[in-house]
Design a protein around this motif. Sequence first.
Motif, PDB file in Angstrom:
ATOM      1  N   GLY A  67       0.841  -1.199   0.000  1.00 31.71           N
ATOM      2  CA  GLY A  67       0.000   0.000   0.000  1.00 31.71           C
ATOM      3  C   GLY A  67       0.878   1.253   0.000  1.00 31.71           C
ATOM      4  N   GLY A  68       0.262   2.387   0.157  1.00 32.24           N
ATOM      5  CA  GLY A  68       1.005   3.650   0.089  1.00 32.24           C
ATOM      6  C   GLY A  68       1.797   3.932   1.351  1.00 32.24           C
ATOM      7  N   LYS A  69       2.496   5.041   1.346  1.00 30.27           N
ATOM      8  CA  LYS A  69       3.223   5.440   2.555  1.00 30.27           C
ATOM      9  C   LYS A  69       3.172   6.942   2.722  1.00 30.27           C
ATOM     10  CE  LYS A  69       7.860   5.532   0.572  1.00 30.27           C
ATOM     11  NZ  LYS A  69       9.213   5.032   0.709  1.00 30.27           N
ATOM     12  N   PRO A  70       3.352   7.408   3.946  1.00 27.74           N
ATOM     13  CA  PRO A  70       3.231   8.857   4.170  1.00 27.74           C
ATOM     14  C   PRO A  70       4.475   9.594   3.701  1.00 27.74           C
ATOM     15  CG  PRO A  70       3.851   7.752   6.192  1.00 27.74           C
ATOM     16  CD  PRO A  70       3.660   6.678   5.173  1.00 27.74           C
ATOM     17  N   LYS A  71       4.292  10.863   3.435  1.00 28.87           N
ATOM     18  CA  LYS A  71       5.452  11.704   3.086  1.00 28.87           C
ATOM     19  C   LYS A  71       5.665  12.681   4.228  1.00 28.87           C
ATOM     20  CE  LYS A  71       5.824  11.496  -1.849  1.00 28.87           C
ATOM     21  NZ  LYS A  71       5.038  11.747  -2.999  1.00 28.87           N
ATOM     22  N   PHE A  72       6.818  12.588   4.840  1.00 30.95           N
ATOM     23  CA  PHE A  72       7.130  13.492   5.950  1.00 30.95           C
ATOM     24  C   PHE A  72       7.983  14.651   5.454  1.00 30.95           C
ATOM     25  CE2 PHE A  72       7.323   9.457   8.727  1.00 30.95           C
ATOM     26  CZ  PHE A  72       5.990   9.557   9.035  1.00 30.95           C
ATOM     27  N   PRO A  73       7.729  15.848   5.973  1.00 30.33           N
ATOM     28  CA  PRO A  73       8.697  16.914   5.688  1.00 30.33           C
ATOM     29  C   PRO A  73      10.030  16.599   6.378  1.00 30.33           C
ATOM     30  CG  PRO A  73       7.015  17.681   7.240  1.00 30.33           C
ATOM     31  CD  PRO A  73       6.617  16.294   6.800  1.00 30.33           C
ATOM     32  N   SER A  74      11.113  17.017   5.753  1.00 31.52           N
ATOM     33  CA  SER A  74      12.428  16.792   6.347  1.00 31.52           C
ATOM     34  C   SER A  74      12.565  17.645   7.599  1.00 31.52           C
ATOM     35  CB  SER A  74      13.493  17.172   5.324  1.00 31.52           C
ATOM     36  OG  SER A  74      14.693  17.495   5.970  1.00 31.52           O
ATOM     37  N   PRO A  75      13.274  17.153   8.605  1.00 29.18           N
ATOM     38  CA  PRO A  75      13.474  17.971   9.806  1.00 29.18           C
ATOM     39  C   PRO A  75      14.160  19.291   9.492  1.00 29.18           C
ATOM     40  CG  PRO A  75      14.821  15.968   9.876  1.00 29.18           C
ATOM     41  CD  PRO A  75      13.878  15.827   8.724  1.00 29.18           C
ATOM     42  N   PHE A  76      14.921  19.310   8.402  1.00 27.07           N
ATOM     43  CA  PHE A  76      15.648  20.523   8.055  1.00 27.07           C
ATOM     44  C   PHE A  76      14.733  21.573   7.426  1.00 27.07           C
ATOM     45  CE2 PHE A  76      18.550  16.908   7.977  1.00 27.07           C
ATOM     46  CZ  PHE A  76      19.397  17.274   9.008  1.00 27.07           C
ATOM     47  N   GLU A  77      13.507  21.145   7.105  1.00 26.44           N
ATOM     48  CA  GLU A  77      12.505  22.124   6.670  1.00 26.44           C
ATOM     49  C   GLU A  77      11.725  22.645   7.880  1.00 26.44           C
ATOM     50  OE1 GLU A  77       9.945  20.206   3.760  1.00 26.44           O
ATOM     51  OE2 GLU A  77      11.709  19.283   2.861  1.00 26.44           O
ATOM     52  N   VAL A  78      11.760  21.884   8.942  1.00 29.25           N
ATOM     53  CA  VAL A  78      10.972  22.255  10.123  1.00 29.25           C
ATOM     54  C   VAL A  78      11.781  23.167  11.038  1.00 29.25           C
ATOM     55  CG1 VAL A  78       9.712  21.379  12.130  1.00 29.25           C
ATOM     56  CG2 VAL A  78       9.738  20.048  10.005  1.00 29.25           C
ATOM     57  N   ILE A  79      13.019  22.771  11.298  1.00 26.81           N
ATOM     58  CA  ILE A  79      13.863  23.567  12.203  1.00 26.81           C
ATOM     59  C   ILE A  79      14.929  24.247  11.353  1.00 26.81           C
ATOM     60  CG2 ILE A  79      15.351  23.498  14.233  1.00 26.81           C
ATOM     61  CD1 ILE A  79      13.586  21.445  15.353  1.00 26.81           C
ATOM     62  N   PRO A  80      15.006  25.575  11.419  1.00 33.63           N
ATOM     63  CA  PRO A  80      15.845  26.309  10.464  1.00 33.63           C
ATOM     64  C   PRO A  80      17.335  25.977  10.578  1.00 33.63           C
ATOM     65  CG  PRO A  80      14.917  27.782  12.137  1.00 33.63           C
ATOM     66  CD  PRO A  80      14.274  26.452  12.327  1.00 33.63           C
ATOM     67  N   ILE A  81      17.908  25.715   9.428  1.00 33.62           N
ATOM     68  CA  ILE A  81      19.347  25.446   9.332  1.00 33.62           C
ATOM     69  C   ILE A  81      19.758  25.776   7.907  1.00 33.62           C
ATOM     70  CG2 ILE A  81      18.988  23.005   8.737  1.00 33.62           C
ATOM     71  CD1 ILE A  81      21.538  22.361  10.376  1.00 33.62           C
ATOM     72  N   GLU A  82      20.961  26.261   7.741  1.00 34.29           N
ATOM     73  CA  GLU A  82      21.440  26.575   6.385  1.00 34.29           C
ATOM     74  C   GLU A  82      21.719  25.293   5.631  1.00 34.29           C
ATOM     75  OE1 GLU A  82      24.777  29.279   5.736  1.00 34.29           O
ATOM     76  OE2 GLU A  82      24.061  30.399   7.487  1.00 34.29           O
ATOM     77  N   THR A  83      21.261  25.248   4.390  1.00 34.28           N
ATOM     78  CA  THR A  83      21.547  24.055   3.585  1.00 34.28           C
ATOM     79  C   THR A  83      22.263  24.465   2.314  1.00 34.28           C
ATOM     80  OG1 THR A  83      19.379  24.219   2.533  1.00 34.28           O
ATOM     81  CG2 THR A  83      19.546  22.752   4.421  1.00 34.28           C
ATOM     82  N   ARG A  84      22.846  23.500   1.641  1.00 36.78           N
ATOM     83  CA  ARG A  84      23.444  23.791   0.336  1.00 36.78           C
ATOM     84  C   ARG A  84      23.372  22.551  -0.548  1.00 36.78           C
ATOM     85  NH1 ARG A  84      29.969  24.319   0.827  1.00 36.78           N
ATOM     86  NH2 ARG A  84      30.412  22.577   2.210  1.00 36.78           N
ATOM     87  N   LYS A  85      23.621  22.735  -1.829  1.00 38.35           N
ATOM     88  CA  LYS A  85      23.520  21.613  -2.758  1.00 38.35           C
ATOM     89  C   LYS A  85      24.827  20.837  -2.769  1.00 38.35           C
ATOM     90  CE  LYS A  85      19.884  22.797  -5.862  1.00 38.35           C
ATOM     91  NZ  LYS A  85      19.472  23.643  -6.937  1.00 38.35           N
ATOM     92  N   PRO A  86      24.731  19.513  -2.879  1.00 35.87           N
ATOM     93  CA  PRO A  86      25.969  18.739  -2.956  1.00 35.87           C
ATOM     94  C   PRO A  86      26.772  19.145  -4.186  1.00 35.87           C
ATOM     95  CG  PRO A  86      24.060  17.299  -2.688  1.00 35.87           C
ATOM     96  CD  PRO A  86      23.540  18.671  -2.929  1.00 35.87           C
ATOM     97  N   GLY A  87      28.072  19.202  -4.039  1.00 41.15           N
ATOM     98  CA  GLY A  87      28.905  19.624  -5.159  1.00 41.15           C
ATOM     99  C   GLY A  87      30.054  18.679  -5.427  1.00 41.15           C
ATOM    100  N   GLY A  88      30.637  18.786  -6.630  1.00 39.50           N
ATOM    101  CA  GLY A  88      31.815  17.999  -6.988  1.00 39.50           C
ATOM    102  C   GLY A  88      31.460  16.659  -7.594  1.00 39.50           C
TER     103      GLY A  88
END
Lengths: 814, 215
Positions: free
Chosen positions: A404-425
């Motif tokens: 059957g289906g499964k739930p989609k959770f928001p990432s904790p990093f969307e809930v509690i503010p933290i700087e993110t960046r895109k993987p590089g290299g």
Amino acid sequence: LEKAELAVGDGMIREVTTACLICMQRCPIAVGVDSEGKIRYVRYLTMEGYDEFFACCGRPQLIFELPFLRERIKKPLLRVGKRGEGKFKEISWDEALRLLTEWIKEYWDEPWRIVAMSRSGADSGFFHTFFKSVVGTPNVTKHCDTCHTGLDWAGYFLFGKLVSPSSLIPDYANADLIVIMGRNPTQGIVATAWSKLFAESRARKARLIVFDVKRDRLCELADRCYIIPPGTDLAIVLAIMNVILEEKLYNSEYLIKWTNASMLVYEDTLEPVKMDVNPLQKDKLTYLVYDEATGEYKLKPEAKKPALEYEGEYNGRRVKTVLLVLKDAVKKYTPEWASRITGVPAEEIRWVARELARAAPRAFIDHVYKAARYYNEGMFNRVRMIVNVLLGSMGVKGGIAYPGGKPKFPSPFEVIPIETRKPGGESIPEYWKKRGVKNIHKKCFSQLVEKTVVEGKPYPIGLLIIYNENIVSHILGAREFIEALKDENKVKHIVVIDTTFNETVLFADLVLPTTFFIEQDGATLHYAKKGGLGQIVAIKKVVDPPKDVDAKPCWQILWEVAKRLGLTKAEYDPRKVWEKQVEKYGGLKELLEKGVIPVAKGLKYHPWGGKPLPTETGEIELINVKLLREYREYLGKESPLNPLPTWIPPAWMRETGGQLADDQFVVVDAMSALTATNTFMRFSGIVRDAMEKRREYGVLIHTERAAKLGIRDGDLVRIKGPGGEMIAKAIVTDGVHPTVIVGPHATNFGELLPKEVEVVKADGSVERVRIFAKGGGYGVNTNLLGLPVFGKTLVVEEGARTAQCDFIVKVSKA
Amino acid sequence: MARYGMVIDLNRCIGCLACVVACIRENIARQTGEDVVYPEPPVLYARTKPVHMKGGESLPFSDTTVFIQCQHCENPPCAMVCPTGATFVDEYGVVRLDHNKCIGCRACMIACPYAARTMYRGSLPGEPPNKYGLVPNTPDKCTFCVHRREAGNWVPACVEACAFGARMFGDLDDDKSEVARIVRSGTAVQLLSGLGCDPKLFYVPPLRSALNARR
């Protein structure tokens, strides 16, 4: 005493609902704790309608012993000896976090030189996302290339997408006949959920036929059990396929409707004769068939009765149906042929095929979990799935169903503010892909990390950080890996976050003790899923760690590092994250009250899982059109990329022609429901004893072969492989194939590593910690015996996944 | 008077040993707060222990793992031979041991045809995990976790731990109970029924066994 006794059942017991994270199943459990903090009971958290798929097995029953394991890491440690020596000194958390922060900063401008690895489960999602999205490294991996990658790619051929262990579900409950090979639902990695379904169906008299290299509880339960040489299941399924096609035992209606069995292809090139836009399905192609109703060639949607077994001429060229091509491909794989390889009488193989057809569609060859033991497992799994499709059992009641289906959770990093960046290299997999490794699973490239460490390409690793992943034990050719890990020019810093000392911790520069799942709130919510059912569960703190253990949850360690890096000022509160994650599903209050929130129910019975598949035709493709184009050069080759079903001898058989000298064996590691999948379980004294009582705590060796070598039950034997050797205790038995020597996975590391760790404590005293103090020590670990050889024990065509048990060892009395 | 009994369905048992571990935790091991200790080897002292039965295919339990534990006989030989009356049958039909009366002579261990009693001769720190938990130097046995009855929640730890439904517990005289239903249906059998001990522990034999084939 009186107080404790009264406490049971009268409210003095505090009951905490949580989930078990010992395997990946995340079964909901309730733990009773008394006022002194002692665990008084562990029970499965029942919920009507959901109990079919989850259970609380022997492993969570053991959580009262886990916090007190002798091998427990108690304080942050800094290496003082050489890597691998096991000499450490205690440091403060402040010092430990300062070092980790400094080492991440060192590679802030080259984040790809930070490699992060962890197993599934626990807070691995948090760990992975942290390193991918906050630190920005593309090199984040799990170790499924040593687990199910062979299966993933096998499924790609039929379904046009990777098929993971959980993406198809055997509908045991409604099955009449279950044939099991290549797996063991009572002992395997995620034993509980499978065994729950399986045991129930068996009790309801589903018939059971088992093929395995050894006898254990599964064989005890079976109606028939065949002990076969390792890696020869492929011969059995090819012969079953041969019988089904030769005797026309397949489900014609199903094949016409849901598969490309009726597709006409050119006999010489196997290319589809004609493909065109499918007017009935958006973005999908249809193809030319022979319409038996009119005797004409037509596109499938226009044909009244597409022929399954047709051959003729089209525009002057010989054409035939896909089904006939398959029939030709397996013509030579008769039961007699398979009998010569496996020792199973031809008539019995024929009987199994006919019984499967008779019971179809409520009959199947079971879906598997681990598919990284033998070279030919990709092909075995593909042929096994083709047999299920021929039977019409794929996606139907009593067959192999979809979850059957499964739930989609928001990432904790969307809930509690933290700087993110895109993987590089350039990532490690991208580098090796350019150099001939095909089909790399984007989340599973641990063997390629090993290759990078050993060869120093494309770059030396700056920081290797490992969380709850005993990678030294899990990687094939660990001896080579170990030598490379010792070299600081190849890996500058090694940080391990774990609960207990193990093979990997011995190589750490910095060791960060983390809590067991019962000692912490989980960073995020978890999703317990199996079959068509899913439940949201929260990992909650049940007990405090013992007084002398100063451990932190992984999320707390990483969050503190993020603060030191200046990436966040916020405090991380798991419950705030849970609240957001469960918002759409009934709210946190309900979750905390009930312990679980159900979100999906019921298996999906549909041959495609509900909608057209990602194949070009949208159908189950018995010969995959796209992959035929891509892998044409593999036709006729003994390769898992051969677009046609074909016999691929296991590597050990290719090497020896199947004839073993008196002291030669194929070494196989088996899963135990008590130790899998977390290697800390092997340290439990109760586990060790239970395994001894079940006669699985050592290596199984056949009576006659043992006699030839003068080995008696209980003797110690020396097992010498191409990559190393180890000593194990012999269990002499008739219940194992004479070709193999079998032991429980990862319960031994021989003389390779020190079995004692030395810790200089803060007060200057020295504590010695014995590894395998109560458990572990006499099984086997094929990874430490084998060598990672491309094209032999590493299947380069399947993302360099391992063939961990597909090589020869020499056995002698120690 | 109630007659409590247990049924173990060997077709539902997958051998995870949750029952054994739960029994060790409930009745055998001692959690001191700083450590967990138990007699070595722990499974030997569990009050239910797995035993692999060998024998020819015609035998009902051949090549099967069964569990050895107190069978809570209606006519318990262990109680008959006990010189002090320490072993007795209580009002629920549970065969029990009164530690205060036991002199440790081990006559019961010899008399039990099911080898269901064990005596730990070492020492253990702290207190037993419950009032009827293992005490060194006494012939220990299954109590159906009778301490839980006294606390108002009478489900033996092994039954609670078995999430596979292989273990069932209840009053054999209560027609509505699951155990009574299964025993009545004839699918469950006693071990060594010819001895006349009349155990209240029943096993549903493997589906492929001779016992099933006869039905």
